[in-house]
Design a protein around this motif. Structure first.
Motif, PDB file in Angstrom:
ATOM      1  N   VAL A  29      -3.160 -13.325   6.045  1.00  0.00           N
ATOM      2  CA  VAL A  29      -3.292 -14.671   6.790  1.00  0.00           C
ATOM      3  C   VAL A  29      -2.705 -14.243   8.097  1.00  0.00           C
ATOM      4  N   ALA A  30      -3.454 -14.622   9.176  1.00  0.00           N
ATOM      5  CA  ALA A  30      -2.756 -14.310  10.524  1.00  0.00           C
ATOM      6  C   ALA A  30      -2.960 -15.311  11.483  1.00  0.00           C
ATOM      7  N   GLU A  31      -2.287 -15.455  12.537  1.00  0.00           N
ATOM      8  CA  GLU A  31      -2.625 -16.436  13.921  1.00  0.00           C
ATOM      9  C   GLU A  31      -2.858 -15.754  14.632  1.00  0.00           C
ATOM     10  N   VAL A  32      -3.569 -16.337  15.669  1.00  0.00           N
ATOM     11  CA  VAL A  32      -4.066 -15.764  17.085  1.00  0.00           C
ATOM     12  C   VAL A  32      -3.800 -16.714  17.905  1.00  0.00           C
ATOM     13  N   ALA A  33      -3.214 -16.012  19.006  1.00  0.00           N
ATOM     14  CA  ALA A  33      -3.194 -17.070  20.343  1.00  0.00           C
ATOM     15  C   ALA A  33      -4.160 -16.399  21.228  1.00  0.00           C
ATOM     16  N   ILE A  34      -4.997 -17.356  22.209  1.00  0.00           N
ATOM     17  CA  ILE A  34      -5.783 -16.765  22.919  1.00  0.00           C
ATOM     18  C   ILE A  34      -5.507 -17.594  24.253  1.00  0.00           C
ATOM     19  N   HIS A  35      -5.289 -16.483  25.349  1.00  0.00           N
ATOM     20  CA  HIS A  35      -5.215 -17.070  26.671  1.00  0.00           C
ATOM     21  C   HIS A  35      -6.003 -16.152  27.671  1.00  0.00           C
ATOM     22  N   SER A  36      -6.080 -16.736  28.895  1.00  0.00           N
ATOM     23  CA  SER A  36      -6.712 -15.995  29.696  1.00  0.00           C
ATOM     24  C   SER A  36      -6.016 -14.867  30.318  1.00  0.00           C
ATOM     25  N   ALA A  37      -6.648 -13.870  30.624  1.00  0.00           N
ATOM     26  CA  ALA A  37      -6.000 -12.591  31.080  1.00  0.00           C
ATOM     27  C   ALA A  37      -5.068 -12.763  32.351  1.00  0.00           C
ATOM     28  N   ALA A  38      -5.318 -13.652  33.098  1.00  0.00           N
ATOM     29  CA  ALA A  38      -4.476 -13.911  34.226  1.00  0.00           C
ATOM     30  C   ALA A  38      -3.421 -14.899  34.033  1.00  0.00           C
ATOM     31  N   GLU A  39      -3.356 -15.447  32.714  1.00  0.00           N
ATOM     32  CA  GLU A  39      -2.524 -16.546  32.681  1.00  0.00           C
ATOM     33  C   GLU A  39      -1.675 -16.588  31.369  1.00  0.00           C
ATOM     34  N   THR A  40      -0.652 -17.325  31.159  1.00  0.00           N
ATOM     35  CA  THR A  40      -0.103 -17.310  29.990  1.00  0.00           C
ATOM     36  C   THR A  40      -0.369 -18.418  28.994  1.00  0.00           C
ATOM     37  N   GLU A  41      -0.680 -19.412  29.618  1.00  0.00           N
ATOM     38  CA  GLU A  41      -1.197 -20.926  28.842  1.00  0.00           C
ATOM     39  C   GLU A  41      -2.113 -20.517  27.914  1.00  0.00           C
ATOM     40  N   LEU A  42      -2.016 -21.118  26.509  1.00  0.00           N
ATOM     41  CA  LEU A  42      -2.982 -20.902  25.551  1.00  0.00           C
ATOM     42  C   LEU A  42      -4.301 -21.830  25.831  1.00  0.00           C
ATOM     43  N   VAL A  43      -5.197 -21.095  25.585  1.00  0.00           N
ATOM     44  CA  VAL A  43      -6.666 -21.693  25.627  1.00  0.00           C
ATOM     45  C   VAL A  43      -7.122 -21.952  24.235  1.00  0.00           C
ATOM     46  N   ALA A  44      -6.787 -21.275  23.388  1.00  0.00           N
ATOM     47  CA  ALA A  44      -7.216 -21.411  21.942  1.00  0.00           C
ATOM     48  C   ALA A  44      -6.076 -20.830  21.125  1.00  0.00           C
ATOM     49  N   HIS A  45      -5.982 -21.356  19.876  1.00  0.00           N
ATOM     50  CA  HIS A  45      -5.235 -20.814  18.721  1.00  0.00           C
ATOM     51  C   HIS A  45      -5.931 -20.878  17.264  1.00  0.00           C
ATOM     52  N   ALA A  46      -5.721 -19.918  16.540  1.00  0.00           N
ATOM     53  CA  ALA A  46      -6.448 -19.824  15.554  1.00  0.00           C
ATOM     54  C   ALA A  46      -5.449 -19.353  14.146  1.00  0.00           C
ATOM     55  N   THR A  47      -6.070 -19.719  13.125  1.00  0.00           N
ATOM     56  CA  THR A  47      -5.361 -19.139  11.892  1.00  0.00           C
ATOM     57  C   THR A  47      -6.562 -18.764  10.879  1.00  0.00           C
ATOM     58  N   SER A  48      -6.367 -17.514  10.243  1.00  0.00           N
ATOM     59  CA  SER A  48      -7.564 -16.896   9.727  1.00  0.00           C
ATOM     60  C   SER A  48      -7.052 -16.283   8.274  1.00  0.00           C
ATOM     61  N   THR A  49      -7.946 -16.118   7.466  1.00  0.00           N
ATOM     62  CA  THR A  49      -7.540 -15.454   6.175  1.00  0.00           C
ATOM     63  C   THR A  49      -8.655 -14.234   6.051  1.00  0.00           C
ATOM     64  N   TYR A  50      -8.358 -13.031   5.500  1.00  0.00           N
ATOM     65  CA  TYR A  50      -9.071 -12.262   5.201  1.00  0.00           C
ATOM     66  C   TYR A  50      -9.018 -11.863   3.842  1.00  0.00           C
ATOM     67  N   VAL A  51     -10.198 -11.545   3.014  1.00  0.00           N
ATOM     68  CA  VAL A  51     -10.009 -11.065   1.627  1.00  0.00           C
ATOM     69  C   VAL A  51     -10.014  -9.463   1.738  1.00  0.00           C
ATOM     70  N   LEU A  52      -9.068  -8.720   1.402  1.00  0.00           N
ATOM     71  CA  LEU A  52      -8.927  -7.409   1.436  1.00  0.00           C
ATOM     72  C   LEU A  52      -9.831  -6.611   0.360  1.00  0.00           C
ATOM     73  N   PRO A  53     -10.266  -5.578   0.878  1.00  0.00           N
ATOM     74  CA  PRO A  53     -11.084  -4.629  -0.490  1.00  0.00           C
ATOM     75  C   PRO A  53     -10.296  -4.465  -1.546  1.00  0.00           C
ATOM     76  N   SER A  54     -10.685  -4.726  -2.594  1.00  0.00           N
ATOM     77  CA  SER A  54      -9.964  -4.427  -4.083  1.00  0.00           C
ATOM     78  C   SER A  54      -9.713  -3.051  -4.213  1.00  0.00           C
ATOM     79  N   ALA A  55     -10.131  -2.121  -3.453  1.00  0.00           N
ATOM     80  CA  ALA A  55      -9.887  -0.625  -3.605  1.00  0.00           C
ATOM     81  C   ALA A  55      -8.084  -0.726  -3.194  1.00  0.00           C
ATOM     82  N   ARG A  56      -7.871  -1.631  -2.379  1.00  0.00           N
ATOM     83  CA  ARG A  56      -6.359  -1.556  -2.091  1.00  0.00           C
ATOM     84  C   ARG A  56      -5.676  -1.695  -2.932  1.00  0.00           C
ATOM     85  N   ALA A  57      -6.056  -2.616  -4.303  1.00  0.00           N
ATOM     86  CA  ALA A  57      -5.154  -2.840  -5.213  1.00  0.00           C
ATOM     87  C   ALA A  57      -5.124  -1.732  -6.352  1.00  0.00           C
ATOM     88  N   GLY A  58      -6.101  -0.730  -6.018  1.00  0.00           N
ATOM     89  CA  GLY A  58      -6.088   0.388  -6.835  1.00  0.00           C
ATOM     90  C   GLY A  58      -4.966   1.482  -6.912  1.00  0.00           C
TER      91      GLY A  58
END
Lengths: 149, 149, 149, 149
Positions: free
Chosen positions: D120-149
């Motif tokens: 699970v991750a969060e992402v802050a997106i801003h313009s390269a020239a500024e620090t103010e956020l333009v968007a924010h995201a949270t995301s979930t990835y399913v990891l390959p089961s190989a990892r559990a191996g």
């Protein structure tokens, strides 16, 4: 006098406002204590209470929802003051990361946007005794139209 | 015998299972009654209770969260049976659409996906007396690894 | 004449409006065709295009985001008409359920709420050739303030 | 040798891996440049490109979705290495905060959880020239089961 309703509030003033208007907020979960509020942020502690516990000693999802929701509300009140008492949650996304251990939880809310009509915030929730996140939330509030006046 | 743990359950069997394992689920909000369960769906009624009320008579957000979360859990149990008791909510997105009137609420959950590791569902919440939606949720549960066995 | 700007639109009228104002919407993914619009719903087909494909032949997440977002926009225009052209997406939650096979995708949007300031919708996405869901989205749009006028 | 597939990667190694496996990731939006990766974080720049622009010069929602999604993927690869190439996005919640100005965008992803099965991750997106956020995201990835191996 005119500007007063838009004035921000500190933790003590918000606590007094909540007790006057929403004393029942502490029902159904552990008591909510505002640790700090200001600078578009708020930190709230939810005291451990058997009503919010699940088997195995973990804290219930609804209790964490309540902590997240309340933390954002406090962060909004800290900026906008009493005029924002009627702000209403319009959406909430929660990610549950690890099972919290029994005990107090702390919610740290941060406003990502405070517009004329909407406020968007994120909240990190961790056990009072640890820094590892147990849950993360993003939330949107609709602000009272009075604010646009 | 071997297949029994994967067998689906009906509303009565799930109610008995919940009472045996999670009797405290009714704490902190109105009592939750499973009206129907099966065919990847579940319908749950949350009885009105003053503990879940907010000023003005509306139902609290945490109470609606709880109803949504529980409705999805029931829909999963209805398919997977007792082996899914340890399923855990990993995320929940709620949209609050209108303020519900005081009274019972009904949650109607529908599984959008039931995979080996994750279940994804949506939930429509309305007042028992009306069909208009008061809230909508989407939720993801992590299924117990036993299921993959 | 006065009421005309609030008048709803059908699929043909919305297509013409989009071509006049946002012809670039078809860039970067497959072409978007409005199959139906009205009754607070919209159905949109995204034609298969190599630019939206990922290795193994599956459709990219951004392409599905675009289809979901556009489908909701069309459902809003169908109710509010041209006055809603400036509606802006404020949030989107997407759940990716199964990998879509190569080919056209269909998005079916349904407005859950159409308020004065916000519209909330859900979108089901499936392959044109199948009924099984490949993705599900909920989305919130801020409506142009003109609407409140 | 055995441990090598689980070894983390830096920005250069991830860039090479992406070019070898997913060169088409740059299609349909601006080119994605990995600025840094490691310590459960990643920073990615999306170069301005007319294909990702909307009327008025703002960046499209799908382009921001793509930047958010890719930034999280890079943060996962930085920890888990090549074995995580098959990680798959299972959900994404985006909040659009302000309209970005034309120009490059920067996504800053941070893993909130890296479990055996889910990240699970969060992402802050801003313009390269500024620090103010333009968007924010949270995301979930399913990891390959190989990892559990």
């Amino acid at each position: 006098m005119h500007d007063r309703v838009r004035q921000g509030l500190d933790a003590g003033a918000i606590t007094a406002l909540i007790e006057a208007h929403f004393p029942q907020v502490h029902e159904g979960s552990g008591r909510l204590e505002i640790l700090s509020a200001g600078d578009r942020k708020a930190t709230v502690r939810m005291l451990a209470d058997e009503r919010m516990m699940r088997p195995g000693g973990t804290v219930s999802g609804p209790a964490m929802f309540k902590l997240a929701d309340f933390s954002v509300y406090v962060a909004i009140l800290a900026v906008l003051g009493e005029s924002a008492l009627q702000a209403v949650t319009t959406s909430m996304t929660m990610n549950f990361l690890t099972r919290p251990k029994p005990g107090d939880l702390v919610g740290e809310a941060r406003l990502l946007k405070l517009g004329r009509r909407l406020a968007v915030a994120e909240v990190a929730i961790h056990s009072a005794a640890e820094t590892e996140l147990v849950a993360h939330a993003t939330s949107t509030y609709v602000l009272p139209s009075a604010r646009a006046g």
